[in-house]
Design a protein around this motif. Sequence first.
Motif, PDB file in Angstrom:
ATOM      1  N   SER A   1      31.677  48.254  39.968  1.00  0.00           N
ATOM      2  CA  SER A   1      31.208  48.618  38.630  1.00  0.00           C
ATOM      3  C   SER A   1      30.053  47.713  38.246  1.00  0.00           C
ATOM      4  O   SER A   1      29.618  46.860  39.025  1.00  0.00           O
ATOM      5  CB  SER A   1      32.358  48.476  37.634  1.00  0.00           C
ATOM      6  OG  SER A   1      32.877  47.165  37.695  1.00  0.00           O
ATOM      7  N   TYR A   2      29.535  47.891  37.032  1.00  0.00           N
ATOM      8  CA  TYR A   2      28.533  46.947  36.535  1.00  0.00           C
ATOM      9  C   TYR A   2      29.124  45.543  36.573  1.00  0.00           C
ATOM     10  O   TYR A   2      30.279  45.330  36.213  1.00  0.00           O
ATOM     11  CB  TYR A   2      28.105  47.308  35.110  1.00  0.00           C
ATOM     12  CG  TYR A   2      27.166  48.488  35.036  1.00  0.00           C
ATOM     13  CD1 TYR A   2      25.883  48.408  35.595  1.00  0.00           C
ATOM     14  CD2 TYR A   2      27.546  49.674  34.416  1.00  0.00           C
ATOM     15  CE1 TYR A   2      25.010  49.480  35.527  1.00  0.00           C
ATOM     16  CE2 TYR A   2      26.683  50.755  34.347  1.00  0.00           C
ATOM     17  CZ  TYR A   2      25.414  50.655  34.908  1.00  0.00           C
ATOM     18  OH  TYR A   2      24.566  51.715  34.847  1.00  0.00           O
ATOM     19  N   VAL A   3      28.321  44.594  36.980  1.00  0.00           N
ATOM     20  CA  VAL A   3      28.849  43.259  37.257  1.00  0.00           C
ATOM     21  C   VAL A   3      29.000  42.417  35.994  1.00  0.00           C
ATOM     22  O   VAL A   3      29.889  41.577  35.901  1.00  0.00           O
ATOM     23  CB  VAL A   3      27.960  42.542  38.302  1.00  0.00           C
ATOM     24  CG1 VAL A   3      28.386  41.108  38.494  1.00  0.00           C
ATOM     25  CG2 VAL A   3      28.031  43.285  39.630  1.00  0.00           C
ATOM     26  N   GLY A   4      28.147  42.598  35.014  1.00  0.00           N
ATOM     27  CA  GLY A   4      28.278  41.804  33.793  1.00  0.00           C
ATOM     28  C   GLY A   4      27.876  40.358  33.972  1.00  0.00           C
ATOM     29  O   GLY A   4      28.368  39.466  33.286  1.00  0.00           O
ATOM     30  N   GLY A   5      26.957  40.118  34.900  1.00  0.00           N
ATOM     31  CA  GLY A   5      26.501  38.761  35.190  1.00  0.00           C
ATOM     32  C   GLY A   5      27.161  38.250  36.457  1.00  0.00           C
ATOM     33  O   GLY A   5      28.392  38.182  36.537  1.00  0.00           O
ATOM     34  N   GLY A   6      26.349  37.925  37.452  1.00  0.00           N
ATOM     35  CA  GLY A   6      26.912  37.428  38.705  1.00  0.00           C
ATOM     36  C   GLY A   6      26.266  36.149  39.172  1.00  0.00           C
ATOM     37  O   GLY A   6      26.915  35.125  39.331  1.00  0.00           O
ATOM     38  N   PHE A   7      24.961  36.227  39.481  1.00  0.00           N
ATOM     39  CA  PHE A   7      24.157  35.062  39.872  1.00  0.00           C
ATOM     40  C   PHE A   7      24.686  34.378  41.130  1.00  0.00           C
ATOM     41  O   PHE A   7      24.448  33.200  41.355  1.00  0.00           O
ATOM     42  CB  PHE A   7      24.063  34.044  38.717  1.00  0.00           C
ATOM     43  CG  PHE A   7      23.933  34.672  37.364  1.00  0.00           C
ATOM     44  CD1 PHE A   7      22.814  35.435  37.049  1.00  0.00           C
ATOM     45  CD2 PHE A   7      24.921  34.537  36.409  1.00  0.00           C
ATOM     46  CE1 PHE A   7      22.686  36.034  35.805  1.00  0.00           C
ATOM     47  CE2 PHE A   7      24.808  35.145  35.160  1.00  0.00           C
ATOM     48  CZ  PHE A   7      23.683  35.892  34.869  1.00  0.00           C
ATOM     49  N   GLY A   8      25.410  35.131  41.967  1.00  0.00           N
ATOM     50  CA  GLY A   8      26.030  34.570  43.161  1.00  0.00           C
ATOM     51  C   GLY A   8      27.495  34.269  42.975  1.00  0.00           C
ATOM     52  O   GLY A   8      28.253  34.192  43.932  1.00  0.00           O
ATOM     53  N   GLY A   9      27.936  34.099  41.721  1.00  0.00           N
ATOM     54  CA  GLY A   9      29.316  33.711  41.449  1.00  0.00           C
ATOM     55  C   GLY A   9      30.324  34.816  41.676  1.00  0.00           C
ATOM     56  O   GLY A   9      31.519  34.543  41.804  1.00  0.00           O
ATOM     57  N   LYS A  10      29.882  36.063  41.705  1.00  0.00           N
ATOM     58  CA  LYS A  10      30.817  37.161  41.945  1.00  0.00           C
ATOM     59  C   LYS A  10      30.708  37.684  43.374  1.00  0.00           C
ATOM     60  O   LYS A  10      30.955  38.848  43.647  1.00  0.00           O
ATOM     61  CB  LYS A  10      30.609  38.262  40.903  1.00  0.00           C
ATOM     62  CG  LYS A  10      31.132  37.818  39.538  1.00  0.00           C
ATOM     63  CD  LYS A  10      30.962  38.845  38.448  1.00  0.00           C
ATOM     64  CE  LYS A  10      31.534  38.288  37.130  1.00  0.00           C
ATOM     65  NZ  LYS A  10      31.146  39.097  35.975  1.00  0.00           N
ATOM     66  N   SER A  11      30.339  36.779  44.274  1.00  0.00           N
ATOM     67  CA  SER A  11      30.427  37.087  45.700  1.00  0.00           C
ATOM     68  C   SER A  11      31.877  36.936  46.152  1.00  0.00           C
ATOM     69  O   SER A  11      32.381  37.740  46.934  1.00  0.00           O
ATOM     70  CB  SER A  11      29.539  36.137  46.511  1.00  0.00           C
ATOM     71  OG  SER A  11      28.190  36.241  46.097  1.00  0.00           O
ATOM     72  N   ALA A  12      32.553  35.886  45.662  1.00  0.00           N
ATOM     73  CA  ALA A  12      33.975  35.696  45.951  1.00  0.00           C
ATOM     74  C   ALA A  12      34.794  36.700  45.145  1.00  0.00           C
ATOM     75  O   ALA A  12      34.430  37.042  44.023  1.00  0.00           O
ATOM     76  CB  ALA A  12      34.390  34.271  45.612  1.00  0.00           C
ATOM     77  N   GLY A  13      35.908  37.182  45.721  1.00  0.00           N
ATOM     78  CA  GLY A  13      36.672  38.254  45.076  1.00  0.00           C
ATOM     79  C   GLY A  13      38.127  37.910  44.836  1.00  0.00           C
ATOM     80  O   GLY A  13      39.009  38.755  45.042  1.00  0.00           O
ATOM     81  N   GLY A  14      38.400  36.712  44.359  1.00  0.00           N
ATOM     82  CA  GLY A  14      39.784  36.298  44.136  1.00  0.00           C
ATOM     83  C   GLY A  14      40.544  37.188  43.183  1.00  0.00           C
ATOM     84  O   GLY A  14      41.733  37.477  43.385  1.00  0.00           O
ATOM     85  N   GLN A  15      39.854  37.664  42.142  1.00  0.00           N
ATOM     86  CA  GLN A  15      40.542  38.497  41.153  1.00  0.00           C
ATOM     87  C   GLN A  15      40.918  39.849  41.733  1.00  0.00           C
ATOM     88  O   GLN A  15      41.950  40.437  41.370  1.00  0.00           O
ATOM     89  CB  GLN A  15      39.665  38.643  39.898  1.00  0.00           C
ATOM     90  CG  GLN A  15      38.647  39.771  39.892  1.00  0.00           C
ATOM     91  CD  GLN A  15      37.456  39.562  40.835  1.00  0.00           C
ATOM     92  OE1 GLN A  15      37.427  38.641  41.630  1.00  0.00           O
ATOM     93  NE2 GLN A  15      36.464  40.423  40.737  1.00  0.00           N
ATOM     94  N   ALA A  16      40.122  40.386  42.648  1.00  0.00           N
ATOM     95  CA  ALA A  16      40.422  41.664  43.293  1.00  0.00           C
ATOM     96  C   ALA A  16      41.630  41.534  44.210  1.00  0.00           C
ATOM     97  O   ALA A  16      42.480  42.427  44.280  1.00  0.00           O
ATOM     98  CB  ALA A  16      39.200  42.144  44.072  1.00  0.00           C
ATOM     99  N   VAL A  17      41.711  40.422  44.906  1.00  0.00           N
ATOM    100  CA  VAL A  17      42.863  40.167  45.766  1.00  0.00           C
ATOM    101  C   VAL A  17      44.132  40.040  44.930  1.00  0.00           C
ATOM    102  O   VAL A  17      45.184  40.595  45.266  1.00  0.00           O
ATOM    103  CB  VAL A  17      42.627  38.898  46.615  1.00  0.00           C
ATOM    104  CG1 VAL A  17      43.899  38.491  47.349  1.00  0.00           C
ATOM    105  CG2 VAL A  17      41.484  39.125  47.601  1.00  0.00           C
ATOM    106  N   GLU A  18      44.047  39.320  43.794  1.00  0.00           N
ATOM    107  CA  GLU A  18      45.197  39.200  42.900  1.00  0.00           C
ATOM    108  C   GLU A  18      45.673  40.574  42.439  1.00  0.00           C
ATOM    109  O   GLU A  18      46.873  40.885  42.483  1.00  0.00           O
ATOM    110  CB  GLU A  18      44.825  38.354  41.684  1.00  0.00           C
ATOM    111  CG  GLU A  18      44.644  36.872  41.955  1.00  0.00           C
ATOM    112  CD  GLU A  18      44.236  36.113  40.697  1.00  0.00           C
ATOM    113  OE1 GLU A  18      44.273  36.709  39.603  1.00  0.00           O
ATOM    114  OE2 GLU A  18      43.884  34.930  40.815  1.00  0.00           O
ATOM    115  N   ALA A  19      44.729  41.390  41.967  1.00  0.00           N
ATOM    116  CA  ALA A  19      45.095  42.715  41.447  1.00  0.00           C
ATOM    117  C   ALA A  19      45.737  43.572  42.536  1.00  0.00           C
ATOM    118  O   ALA A  19      46.745  44.266  42.290  1.00  0.00           O
ATOM    119  CB  ALA A  19      43.862  43.407  40.872  1.00  0.00           C
TER     120      ALA A  19
END
Length: 452
Positions: A129-147
Motif C-alpha cells: 500500500s502507500y508507505v506513508g514515509g519510508g526513507f529506507g526504514g520500511k525495508s525491514a518487515g517485522g510488523q508484517a511477520v507479526e501480523a
Amino acid sequence: EGELIAVLHQRPDLADKALGLVKARFEPPAPTMDDKTIFDHLLKTAPPLKDAGASGDLAEGEKAAASTVEETYLNSYVAHAPMETHSATATVENGRATVWASTQAPFMVRQQVAQAIGLAPQNVRIIASYVGGGFGGKSAGGQAVEAARLAKATGKPVQVVWNRAEEFFYDTFRPAAVVKIRSGLTSAGKIALWDYKVYGAGEREAKSYYDIPHQRTLSAGGWQGGNPAGMHLSAVGPWRAPSVNTNTFARESHMDTMAAKAGIDPLEFRLQHLSDARMRRVLEAVARQFAWKSGKAPSGRGAGIACGIYSNAYAATMADVTVDRKTGHVQVKRVVSAVDVGLVVNPDGLRQQMEGCIAMGLGYALTEEVHFKDGEVLDRNFDSYQIPRFSWMPRVETILVDNPGTPALGGGEPPIITIGAVIANAIHDAAGIRLRQLPMTPARVLEALKKA
C-alpha cells in the motif's frame, strides 16, 4: 510463541488495555554505553579496516605537505520517524497468506513471512500500500511477520500497527559513525595528502573525487552488515542516501577547513582541485544563482558551500544561515541547490524531491539524534526527538542542470547528502566555529562558542 507476546481483540482499545495488564520482567544488559560514549565504542569494536580506494603514495604525500590537518567527525544514530508507523494486515487460510503491508521491499517481506509461517514463497502474496514515509526504514518487515504469525495462530485476519514508541524502539537506525581524516597542504595551497577512515557508516562515496595525488580511503563496518556483534546499539539500516550523508559531511567540512588553512575562498579551493566536468558545472551553476562572493572564511556573512556525488548523480548546495550567540539557535535563511541527475524526465517531480531533501536534511543537520543508555532507547516520541518544522524552512531555490547525454538517474536522494556540511560550513562562516558532530544542536553551538 517464542519471543512474541501478543494480545488480540476485535476492539483495539480493549487489546491495548489488556496489553497494559501483562506483567513483563526484563533483564537489562550490564551497563555498557550511551549516546555520548558510543563513538569510542565504535572505534574499539570495529572490524579491521578494508581498502575502499587509493592512489599515489601516502609517504610521498607526507613529504610534499608543508602542513597537515587531522580531524575527527561524528554523527549520532538517526531514526526514520515516518508520519505513518509500520503497519500490516494479514490473512492466512487454505495454505495461503495475503499481507497488506506498509513496506518498501515487498519481495523481501514475502520471503520473511514465508519463512516465519512455514509456507512456500509462491503461496504468500504481499500487497504494498502507500508507505506513508519510508526513507529506507520500511525495508525491514517485522510488523508484517507479526501480523502473519498471529493470523496463522488465530485463524482470523489480524492487523498490527506499531505505536510511536514501538516505531522508535524497533527502528533500524542510520548508524552512528566516526570519520577520521588526515590531510596535508603544500606551500602553494594544494592538497598533497588525504588519508580517510570511516567507522560504522559504510564506504559508499567515501573515496574523494577531488584531484589529490596521494590518497587512501579505508572503511570498517556499515549499515549493510559487516559489523561484529555488539558494535552497534541495535539494528541499523539504510536511511535516505545511506553512508553518503556521513561521508559527505566529513569530506566537505574538512575541505572547508583546508581552504581556511590555505587562506583561499572555499569555492575557489574546490575548483582548484576538480577536473570532473560535471562537478564543476553544478558548482558554477549554484554559485551564479546564489551570487557567491569570493573571500576566505570566516567572513561573518554566514554563507556555506558543499557538494557531493550519489549513485552517479551530482549535487552542489549553498546556504545562508544566522547564529544566535545567546541561544545557540541556527536559522537557515536560504538554500540554493543544484543537481545533475542526467536526463531530466519530470522537472516538477525532481524539484519536489529536492525541496523534500532540503527539509528532511535540516533535521539530521540540526536536531535529530537517538538518545539511549544501557540498551534502552530513550526517545519514544516527538517531544524529545525533534524533526523539522514549517517554521524552519528557508527560502529554497532549485537548479536542474540538464544532462541529456547521461541516462536519467534518481533524484530522490542526491540533494540531501550536502545539507549537513553546507550548514556546518555556513555556521563556521557566520560565527568562526567549526562543529564536527551531527546534529549541530543549540547546546553544541553554545559549547563551541564558549571554547572559541
